[in-house]
Scaffold this motif. Structure first.
Motif, PDB file in Angstrom:
ATOM      1  N   LEU A  37       0.817  -1.212   0.000  1.00  0.00           N
ATOM      2  CA  LEU A  37       0.000   0.000   0.000  1.00  0.00           C
ATOM      3  C   LEU A  37       0.852   1.263   0.000  1.00  0.00           C
ATOM      4  O   LEU A  37       0.492   2.260  -0.620  1.00  0.00           O
ATOM      5  CB  LEU A  37      -0.935   0.031   1.210  1.00  0.00           C
ATOM      6  N   SER A  38       1.983   1.230   0.677  1.00  0.00           N
ATOM      7  CA  SER A  38       2.823   2.422   0.762  1.00  0.00           C
ATOM      8  C   SER A  38       3.426   2.814  -0.578  1.00  0.00           C
ATOM      9  O   SER A  38       3.837   3.952  -0.767  1.00  0.00           O
ATOM     10  CB  SER A  38       3.931   2.229   1.796  1.00  0.00           C
ATOM     11  N   THR A  39       3.451   1.880  -1.521  1.00  0.00           N
ATOM     12  CA  THR A  39       4.017   2.202  -2.842  1.00  0.00           C
ATOM     13  C   THR A  39       2.992   2.137  -3.959  1.00  0.00           C
ATOM     14  O   THR A  39       3.111   2.865  -4.945  1.00  0.00           O
ATOM     15  CB  THR A  39       5.175   1.240  -3.184  1.00  0.00           C
ATOM     16  N   ASP A  40       1.984   1.275  -3.823  1.00  0.00           N
ATOM     17  CA  ASP A  40       1.078   1.018  -4.946  1.00  0.00           C
ATOM     18  C   ASP A  40      -0.355   1.498  -4.753  1.00  0.00           C
ATOM     19  O   ASP A  40      -1.188   1.282  -5.629  1.00  0.00           O
ATOM     20  CB  ASP A  40       1.039  -0.486  -5.243  1.00  0.00           C
ATOM     21  N   ALA A  41      -0.673   2.107  -3.623  1.00  0.00           N
ATOM     22  CA  ALA A  41      -2.048   2.563  -3.392  1.00  0.00           C
ATOM     23  C   ALA A  41      -2.432   3.618  -4.424  1.00  0.00           C
ATOM     24  O   ALA A  41      -1.590   4.375  -4.907  1.00  0.00           O
ATOM     25  CB  ALA A  41      -2.187   3.128  -1.983  1.00  0.00           C
ATOM     26  N   THR A  42      -3.703   3.675  -4.738  1.00  0.00           N
ATOM     27  CA  THR A  42      -4.165   4.592  -5.780  1.00  0.00           C
ATOM     28  C   THR A  42      -4.233   6.040  -5.317  1.00  0.00           C
ATOM     29  O   THR A  42      -4.217   6.935  -6.147  1.00  0.00           O
ATOM     30  CB  THR A  42      -5.549   4.163  -6.309  1.00  0.00           C
ATOM     31  N   THR A  43      -4.314   6.253  -4.013  1.00  0.00           N
ATOM     32  CA  THR A  43      -4.366   7.638  -3.530  1.00  0.00           C
ATOM     33  C   THR A  43      -3.143   7.948  -2.672  1.00  0.00           C
ATOM     34  O   THR A  43      -2.596   7.073  -1.989  1.00  0.00           O
ATOM     35  CB  THR A  43      -5.633   7.896  -2.684  1.00  0.00           C
ATOM     36  N   LYS A  44      -2.746   9.186  -2.704  1.00  0.00           N
ATOM     37  CA  LYS A  44      -1.588   9.631  -1.936  1.00  0.00           C
ATOM     38  C   LYS A  44      -1.849   9.524  -0.437  1.00  0.00           C
ATOM     39  O   LYS A  44      -0.952   9.180   0.336  1.00  0.00           O
ATOM     40  CB  LYS A  44      -1.251  11.074  -2.315  1.00  0.00           C
ATOM     41  N   VAL A  45      -3.083   9.807  -0.035  1.00  0.00           N
ATOM     42  CA  VAL A  45      -3.447   9.733   1.392  1.00  0.00           C
ATOM     43  C   VAL A  45      -3.227   8.314   1.915  1.00  0.00           C
ATOM     44  O   VAL A  45      -2.632   8.117   2.983  1.00  0.00           O
ATOM     45  CB  VAL A  45      -4.913  10.180   1.601  1.00  0.00           C
ATOM     46  N   LEU A  46      -3.675   7.331   1.170  1.00  0.00           N
ATOM     47  CA  LEU A  46      -3.519   5.945   1.595  1.00  0.00           C
ATOM     48  C   LEU A  46      -2.049   5.535   1.609  1.00  0.00           C
ATOM     49  O   LEU A  46      -1.597   4.857   2.529  1.00  0.00           O
ATOM     50  CB  LEU A  46      -4.321   5.014   0.684  1.00  0.00           C
ATOM     51  N   ARG A  47      -1.293   5.944   0.605  1.00  0.00           N
ATOM     52  CA  ARG A  47       0.146   5.655   0.596  1.00  0.00           C
ATOM     53  C   ARG A  47       0.822   6.246   1.822  1.00  0.00           C
ATOM     54  O   ARG A  47       1.624   5.592   2.482  1.00  0.00           O
ATOM     55  CB  ARG A  47       0.799   6.201  -0.678  1.00  0.00           C
TER      56      ARG A  47
END
Length: 88
Positions: A37-47
């Motif tokens: 998630l820290s690299t591939d999440a679709t939103t910056k907030v989630l990353r």
């Protein structure tokens, strides 16, 4: 946070085990979703949230390692006995 709650559960399980070394927790496997998630999440907030969770967990693990290392070092050098003598 996830890792804090996980640690509470692990502590409960360890308390019920006769030998805590029997508990082999694959932390890399548990951390993997956060790494992804820290690299591939679709939103910056989630990353960013995933990165924060990983960083907080790393800091907690480092603090625990330092605490246990300090206690071991004191036991080896006898500092603990000296501290007790100073208090009297």
């Amino acid at each position: 946070m996830y890792f804090e709650e996980l640690e509470k559960v692990l502590d409960d399980v360890r308390a019920r085990l006769e030998d805590a070394d029997d508990l082999d927790v694959p932390m890399e496997e548990i951390r993997r979703p956060f790494v992804v998630l820290s690299t591939d999440a679709t939103t910056k907030v989630l990353r960013n949230k995933a990165k924060e969770a990983l960083k907080a967990h790393e800091m907690e693990m480092a603090a625990m390692a330092n605490d246990s290392g300090d206690e071991d070092e004191k036991a080896l050098t006898g500092e603990e006995e000296e501290e007790e003598d100073d208090e009297e």
